[in-house]
Scaffold this active site. Structure first.
Site, mmCIF file in Angstrom:
data_model
loop_
_atom_site.group_PDB
_atom_site.id
_atom_site.type_symbol
_atom_site.label_atom_id
_atom_site.label_comp_id
_atom_site.label_asym_id
_atom_site.label_seq_id
_atom_site.Cartn_x
_atom_site.Cartn_y
_atom_site.Cartn_z
ATOM 1 N N CYS A 126 59.847 81.304 31.691
ATOM 2 C CA CYS A 126 58.812 82.381 32.282
ATOM 3 C C CYS A 126 58.428 83.435 30.856
ATOM 4 O O CYS A 126 57.137 83.842 31.104
ATOM 5 C CB CYS A 126 59.271 83.062 33.136
ATOM 6 N N CYS A 134 55.815 75.216 35.472
ATOM 7 C CA CYS A 134 55.725 75.604 36.895
ATOM 8 C C CYS A 134 54.287 75.937 37.464
ATOM 9 O O CYS A 134 53.943 76.087 38.779
ATOM 10 C CB CYS A 134 56.449 76.945 36.999
ATOM 11 N N ASP A 179 52.416 78.508 36.942
ATOM 12 C CA ASP A 179 51.905 79.922 36.832
ATOM 13 C C ASP A 179 50.864 80.294 35.690
ATOM 14 O O ASP A 179 50.840 79.457 34.775
ATOM 15 C CB ASP A 179 53.152 80.937 36.753
ATOM 16 N N CYS A 234 56.181 83.963 38.967
ATOM 17 C CA CYS A 234 57.297 84.476 39.457
ATOM 18 C C CYS A 234 57.563 85.920 39.170
ATOM 19 O O CYS A 234 56.790 86.442 38.267
ATOM 20 C CB CYS A 234 58.393 83.266 39.161
HETATM 21 FE FE1 FES Z 1 56.300 80.151 36.451
HETATM 22 FE FE2 FES Z 1 58.446 81.824 35.865
HETATM 23 S S1 FES Z 1 58.485 80.211 37.456
HETATM 24 S S2 FES Z 1 56.534 81.580 34.973
#
Ligand code: FES
Length: 131
Positions: free
Chosen positions: A104, A35, A37, A60
């Site tokens: 995540c 994602c 992140d 998130c």
């Molecule tokens: Fe990226 Fe949860 S959607 S760490």
């Protein structure tokens, strides 16, 4: 779609140990390829024990909650004990994560391992210099 547990929501809304440790003994920065992140985890180690941990996460809700939980789990642990903390440990401590959010929890567990590796490399390096 499964929802977050109360514990996840609670850590997401009131994350523990947010911030940086300027003179950290180990820093782990990891990105989640799924994602994009990013999490940065700082650890302070004294006599083989993690005495402080802080994090900065751009991610998130589940990423924030797992980051927060991982700092709570590692403070007071020895390096060896901290190494046994996996993404499953973190997810369990939060009362579980919805299946689509399990990835995540990788961030927190991976960042911890990277931070410990860096600490080990640094402390090994110090010994080299002392010779
Ligand atoms: Fe990226 Fe949860 S959607 S760490």
């Amino acid at each position: 779609m499964e929802k977050y547990t109360e514990k996840v929501m609670e850590h997401f809304q009131n994350p523990r140990n947010v911030g940086e440790i300027p003179d950290a003994d180990g820093v782990g920065t990891v990105g989640n390829p799924a994602c994009g992140d990013i999490m940065k985890l700082f650890i302070k180690v004294k006599d083989g024990k993690i005495v402080d941990a802080k994090f900065k996460t751009f991610g998130c809700g589940a990423a924030i909650a797992t980051s927060s939980m991982v700092t709570e789990l590692v403070i007071g642990k020895t390096i060896e004990e901290a190494l046994t903390i996996s993404k499953a440990t973190v997810a369990e401590a939060l009362g579980g994560l919805p299946p689509q959010k399990m990835h995540c929890s990788n961030l927190a567990a991976d960042a911890l391992k990277v931070a410990i590796d860096e600490y080990k490399a640094k402390s090994g390096g110090k010994k080299e210099e002392e010779k």
